[in-house]
Design a protein around this motif. Structure first.
Motif, PDB file in Angstrom:
ATOM      1  N   THR A 167      -4.613  -9.267   7.466  1.00  0.00           N
ATOM      2  CA  THR A 167      -5.274  -8.193   7.136  1.00  0.00           C
ATOM      3  C   THR A 167      -5.208  -7.816   5.704  1.00  0.00           C
ATOM      4  OG1 THR A 167      -5.575  -7.473   9.332  1.00  0.00           O
ATOM      5  CG2 THR A 167      -6.183  -5.979   7.785  1.00  0.00           C
ATOM      6  N   GLU A 168      -6.193  -7.763   4.948  1.00  0.00           N
ATOM      7  CA  GLU A 168      -6.060  -6.968   3.405  1.00  0.00           C
ATOM      8  C   GLU A 168      -5.513  -5.753   3.447  1.00  0.00           C
ATOM      9  OE1 GLU A 168      -8.079  -7.737  -1.061  1.00  0.00           O
ATOM     10  OE2 GLU A 168      -8.957  -8.415   0.938  1.00  0.00           O
ATOM     11  N   LEU A 169      -4.612  -5.515   2.722  1.00  0.00           N
ATOM     12  CA  LEU A 169      -4.064  -4.148   2.245  1.00  0.00           C
ATOM     13  C   LEU A 169      -4.787  -3.696   1.097  1.00  0.00           C
ATOM     14  CD1 LEU A 169      -0.068  -5.235   2.750  1.00  0.00           C
ATOM     15  CD2 LEU A 169      -1.765  -4.030   4.263  1.00  0.00           C
ATOM     16  N   SER A 170      -4.914  -2.390   1.179  1.00  0.00           N
ATOM     17  CA  SER A 170      -5.221  -1.570  -0.097  1.00  0.00           C
ATOM     18  C   SER A 170      -4.170  -1.097  -0.581  1.00  0.00           C
ATOM     19  CB  SER A 170      -6.349  -0.456   0.250  1.00  0.00           C
ATOM     20  OG  SER A 170      -6.812   0.165  -0.601  1.00  0.00           O
ATOM     21  N   LEU A 171      -3.984  -1.692  -1.791  1.00  0.00           N
ATOM     22  CA  LEU A 171      -2.604  -1.069  -2.500  1.00  0.00           C
ATOM     23  C   LEU A 171      -3.074  -0.725  -4.025  1.00  0.00           C
ATOM     24  CD1 LEU A 171       0.016  -3.990  -1.820  1.00  0.00           C
ATOM     25  CD2 LEU A 171      -0.387  -1.789  -0.328  1.00  0.00           C
ATOM     26  N   THR A 172      -2.372   0.220  -4.574  1.00  0.00           N
ATOM     27  CA  THR A 172      -2.576   0.639  -6.011  1.00  0.00           C
ATOM     28  C   THR A 172      -1.692  -0.537  -6.945  1.00  0.00           C
ATOM     29  OG1 THR A 172      -0.364   1.829  -6.156  1.00  0.00           O
ATOM     30  CG2 THR A 172      -2.512   3.066  -5.312  1.00  0.00           C
ATOM     31  N   VAL A 173      -2.161  -0.322  -7.933  1.00  0.00           N
ATOM     32  CA  VAL A 173      -1.485  -1.185  -9.101  1.00  0.00           C
ATOM     33  C   VAL A 173       0.188  -1.452  -8.812  1.00  0.00           C
ATOM     34  CG1 VAL A 173      -0.944  -1.827 -11.550  1.00  0.00           C
ATOM     35  CG2 VAL A 173      -3.087  -1.106 -10.753  1.00  0.00           C
ATOM     36  N   ARG A 174       0.747  -0.134  -8.932  1.00  0.00           N
ATOM     37  CA  ARG A 174       2.311   0.005  -8.667  1.00  0.00           C
ATOM     38  C   ARG A 174       2.667  -0.574  -7.247  1.00  0.00           C
ATOM     39  NH1 ARG A 174       3.779  -0.279 -14.074  1.00  0.00           N
ATOM     40  NH2 ARG A 174       3.129   1.742 -15.183  1.00  0.00           N
ATOM     41  N   GLU A 175       2.024  -0.283  -6.275  1.00  0.00           N
ATOM     42  CA  GLU A 175       2.333  -0.561  -4.957  1.00  0.00           C
ATOM     43  C   GLU A 175       2.326  -2.037  -4.929  1.00  0.00           C
ATOM     44  OE1 GLU A 175       0.519   3.272  -2.856  1.00  0.00           O
ATOM     45  OE2 GLU A 175      -0.445   1.478  -2.435  1.00  0.00           O
ATOM     46  N   PHE A 176       1.193  -2.772  -5.366  1.00  0.00           N
ATOM     47  CA  PHE A 176       1.240  -4.236  -5.224  1.00  0.00           C
ATOM     48  C   PHE A 176       2.377  -4.740  -5.981  1.00  0.00           C
ATOM     49  CE2 PHE A 176       0.098  -8.077  -6.834  1.00  0.00           C
ATOM     50  CZ  PHE A 176      -0.498  -8.806  -6.026  1.00  0.00           C
ATOM     51  N   ASP A 177       2.682  -4.345  -7.299  1.00  0.00           N
ATOM     52  CA  ASP A 177       3.708  -4.814  -8.089  1.00  0.00           C
ATOM     53  C   ASP A 177       5.121  -4.699  -7.341  1.00  0.00           C
ATOM     54  OD1 ASP A 177       2.010  -5.686  -9.951  1.00  0.00           O
ATOM     55  OD2 ASP A 177       2.287  -3.923 -11.278  1.00  0.00           O
ATOM     56  N   LEU A 178       5.392  -3.475  -6.784  1.00  0.00           N
ATOM     57  CA  LEU A 178       6.632  -3.343  -5.856  1.00  0.00           C
ATOM     58  C   LEU A 178       6.596  -4.338  -4.836  1.00  0.00           C
ATOM     59  CD1 LEU A 178       8.935  -1.290  -5.777  1.00  0.00           C
ATOM     60  CD2 LEU A 178       7.744   0.463  -4.452  1.00  0.00           C
ATOM     61  N   LEU A 179       5.621  -4.505  -4.283  1.00  0.00           N
ATOM     62  CA  LEU A 179       5.726  -5.410  -2.945  1.00  0.00           C
ATOM     63  C   LEU A 179       6.027  -6.735  -3.406  1.00  0.00           C
ATOM     64  CD1 LEU A 179       5.423  -6.140   0.007  1.00  0.00           C
ATOM     65  CD2 LEU A 179       2.869  -6.127  -0.232  1.00  0.00           C
ATOM     66  N   ALA A 180       5.516  -7.237  -4.473  1.00  0.00           N
ATOM     67  CA  ALA A 180       5.528  -8.446  -4.968  1.00  0.00           C
ATOM     68  C   ALA A 180       7.026  -8.673  -5.466  1.00  0.00           C
ATOM     69  CB  ALA A 180       4.730  -8.818  -6.243  1.00  0.00           C
ATOM     70  N   PHE A 181       7.670  -7.637  -6.240  1.00  0.00           N
ATOM     71  CA  PHE A 181       8.914  -7.539  -6.609  1.00  0.00           C
ATOM     72  C   PHE A 181       9.663  -8.047  -5.177  1.00  0.00           C
ATOM     73  CE2 PHE A 181      12.942  -5.737  -7.760  1.00  0.00           C
ATOM     74  CZ  PHE A 181      12.982  -6.498  -9.192  1.00  0.00           C
ATOM     75  N   PHE A 182       9.682  -6.963  -4.544  1.00  0.00           N
ATOM     76  CA  PHE A 182      10.647  -7.031  -3.219  1.00  0.00           C
ATOM     77  C   PHE A 182      10.455  -8.672  -2.897  1.00  0.00           C
ATOM     78  CE2 PHE A 182      10.324  -2.393  -2.357  1.00  0.00           C
ATOM     79  CZ  PHE A 182      11.919  -2.175  -2.792  1.00  0.00           C
ATOM     80  N   LEU A 183       9.278  -9.021  -2.470  1.00  0.00           N
ATOM     81  CA  LEU A 183       9.138 -10.460  -1.932  1.00  0.00           C
ATOM     82  C   LEU A 183       9.846 -11.329  -2.715  1.00  0.00           C
ATOM     83  CD1 LEU A 183       5.349 -10.537  -0.864  1.00  0.00           C
ATOM     84  CD2 LEU A 183       7.400 -10.363   0.762  1.00  0.00           C
ATOM     85  N   ARG A 184       9.891 -11.221  -4.030  1.00  0.00           N
ATOM     86  CA  ARG A 184      10.661 -12.161  -5.043  1.00  0.00           C
ATOM     87  C   ARG A 184      12.183 -11.951  -4.795  1.00  0.00           C
ATOM     88  NH1 ARG A 184       6.722 -10.258  -9.142  1.00  0.00           N
ATOM     89  NH2 ARG A 184       5.132 -11.872  -9.194  1.00  0.00           N
ATOM     90  N   HIS A 185      12.561 -10.872  -4.218  1.00  0.00           N
ATOM     91  CA  HIS A 185      14.067 -10.845  -4.316  1.00  0.00           C
ATOM     92  C   HIS A 185      14.381 -10.248  -2.757  1.00  0.00           C
ATOM     93  CE1 HIS A 185      14.085 -11.363  -8.640  1.00  0.00           C
ATOM     94  NE2 HIS A 185      13.099 -10.151  -8.654  1.00  0.00           N
TER      95      HIS A 185
END
Length: 249
Positions: A167-185
């Motif tokens: 299910t697609e998430l509605s994220l702001t720019v910073r929320e998206f970047d924060l999630l991507a950063f966590f997933l990378r680390h």
């Protein structure tokens, strides 16, 4: 003493084709502030639309979808928080909020309704342009990265799309970047200062910005945000993404 709203000075080294870098909507009921901000953004190469109140801002955004909105918190009638909510209801658009100095509760509210950044008045228009450029850089990554995924979450940095269990998430720019950063680390603890530097690109700033964004992100990715299993608080350090999803003791 710095003059925060001085008129921009033209120069041969700073001239860029107007509109080459995207469309910015400036929403402020103070015509002097709006004119100066629009002038600096225009000199930086952006197409600039202006609105003096909430309804006019929503109409402008509907007619010409902006790449980013510079939004004053204190507007007549419909305030900036309401405008931000309505803009976000029609799809993700980066928002830089303008707030009065010292109104910490208002700044946090702005972040909680979806603002990606804020600048306190009085401010340097040059600083505002730098903040706008920083948010846009995050919204338009220049180095494509492959898809990321863990614990039912999937992030596609190229498409700027995130899903939870399909299910697609509605994220702001910073929320998206924060999630991507966590997933990378996964499995690594990060302090708020480090997250601000790595995700926001700031060497200094109000650390409550990170706290608010982590809380908002938990509300969208956790099954029970009050008992987070994925984004763990590491007391005395900061936060850690636990791909196994085990609740901390």
């Amino acid at each position: 003493m710095q003059q925060p709203y001085a008129s921009p000075q033209a120069g041969p080294d700073t001239e860029q084709p107007s509109g080459a870098r995207g469309r910015i909507l400036v929403v402020d009921d103070d015509p002097t502030v709006a004119e100066v901000v629009a002038g600096y953004l225009d000199r930086a190469g952006f197409t600039v639309d202006r609105a003096a109140d909430g309804p006019a801002a929503l109409a402008r955004a509907a007619a010409h979808r902006p790449d980013l909105v510079v939004l004053d918190l204190m507007l007549p009638g419909m305030d900036g928080l309401q405008v931000c909510r309505r803009l976000r209801a029609h799809g993700p658009v980066p928002v830089v909020m303008l707030t009065a100095r010292g109104d910490e509760d208002d700044r946090i509210l702005g972040l909680e309704v979806g603002a990606d950044d804020y600048v306190t008045k009085p401010f340097s228009p040059r600083e505002l342009v730098l903040r706008v450029e920083s948010v846009l850089r995050r919204a338009r990554p220049t180095v494509p990265r492959g898809p990321l995924g863990a614990a039912g979450l999937s992030v596609d940095p190229v498409a700027r799309r995130a899903t939870k269990n399909g299910t697609e998430l509605s994220l702001t720019v910073r929320e998206f970047d924060l999630l991507a950063f966590f997933l990378r680390h996964p499995g690594r603890a990060f302090g708020r200062e480090e997250l601000m530097r790595e995700v926001w690109g700031w060497d200094f700033g109000d650390l409550s910005t990170v706290t608010v964004h982590v809380r908002r992100l938990r509300g969208k990715v956790e099954d029970d945000p009050a008992r987070p299993r994925l984004i763990q608080t590491v007391w005395g350090v900061g936060y850690r993404f636990d791909a196994g999803g085990e609740e901390a003791a």
